[in-house]
Write a protein that holds these residues in place. Structure first.
Motif, mmCIF file in Angstrom:
data_model
loop_
_atom_site.group_PDB
_atom_site.id
_atom_site.type_symbol
_atom_site.label_atom_id
_atom_site.label_comp_id
_atom_site.label_asym_id
_atom_site.label_seq_id
_atom_site.Cartn_x
_atom_site.Cartn_y
_atom_site.Cartn_z
ATOM 1 N N ARG A 272 0.819 -1.218 0.000
ATOM 2 C CA ARG A 272 0.000 0.000 0.000
ATOM 3 C C ARG A 272 0.850 1.265 0.000
ATOM 4 O O ARG A 272 0.381 2.317 -0.386
ATOM 5 C CB ARG A 272 -0.928 0.013 1.217
ATOM 6 C CG ARG A 272 -2.015 -1.026 1.188
ATOM 7 C CD ARG A 272 -3.063 -0.749 2.240
ATOM 8 N NE ARG A 272 -3.780 0.485 2.010
ATOM 9 C CZ ARG A 272 -4.680 0.675 1.055
ATOM 10 N NH1 ARG A 272 -4.939 -0.283 0.201
ATOM 11 N NH2 ARG A 272 -5.301 1.815 0.937
ATOM 12 N N LEU B 264 -0.966 3.749 -3.060
ATOM 13 C CA LEU B 264 -2.407 3.547 -2.868
ATOM 14 C C LEU B 264 -2.862 4.320 -1.642
ATOM 15 O O LEU B 264 -3.990 4.815 -1.586
ATOM 16 C CB LEU B 264 -2.713 2.058 -2.706
ATOM 17 C CG LEU B 264 -2.463 1.212 -3.964
ATOM 18 C CD1 LEU B 264 -2.726 -0.266 -3.654
ATOM 19 C CD2 LEU B 264 -3.367 1.684 -5.094
ATOM 20 N N ASP C 164 -5.906 7.051 -1.298
ATOM 21 C CA ASP C 164 -6.940 7.050 -0.254
ATOM 22 C C ASP C 164 -6.970 8.396 0.455
ATOM 23 O O ASP C 164 -8.016 8.941 0.765
ATOM 24 C CB ASP C 164 -6.660 5.949 0.778
ATOM 25 C CG ASP C 164 -7.036 4.570 0.246
ATOM 26 O OD1 ASP C 164 -7.867 4.515 -0.692
ATOM 27 O OD2 ASP C 164 -6.514 3.581 0.759
#
Length: 111
Positions: free
Chosen positions: A8, A52, A56
């Motif tokens: 992530r 990622l 977000d």
DNA sequence: CTTCTCACA
DNA sequence: TGTGAGTA
């Protein structure tokens, strides 16, 4: 750090991809960076590389902005979230230490 | 073609 | 926040 967290945090997405993913203009994305709401990595040629988690975060920023929060409000919200995360980390660390100590005690009695 | 910085009739 | 200029 878990493999999932590392994935992530992998910053490889160019701003064009992030723009389509978030429906934000690249102008807005760079503006949020100037205000320290996000701090993407930089690749060859000084090009931004987003993860990622960055995506977000941008989505959260958009929601807060739509909800009427200002850039400064969001800075404070993220700062608070960061403090809470640190406290959680510290308390979990303390719990591990106390449990480790107790198990060590039990081990001695069992001998 | 994409991204970057900087400036603003 | 948008847009155009001039790069890399």
């Amino acid at each position: 750090m878990s493999e999932r967290e590392l994935r992530r945090n992998l910053a490889i997405l160019p701003i064009g991809t992030v723009r389509e993913l978030t429906l934000l203009s690249d102008r807005q994305i760079r503006y949020y960076e100037q205000n320290e709401l996000i701090m993407p990595n930089r690749g060859a040629g000084g090009q931004r590389r987003f993860s990622l988690n960055d995506v977000d975060r941008l989505l959260e920023i958009k929601d807060f902005l739509d909800a009427g929060d200002s850039i400064k409000d969001i800075q404070e919200i993220f700062a608070k979230q960061h403090r809470i995360a640190l406290e959680k980390h510290d308390s979990e660390l303390a719990l591990r230490r106390s449990l480790q100590k107790e198990f060590a005690q039990i081990g001695r009695f069992g001998r």
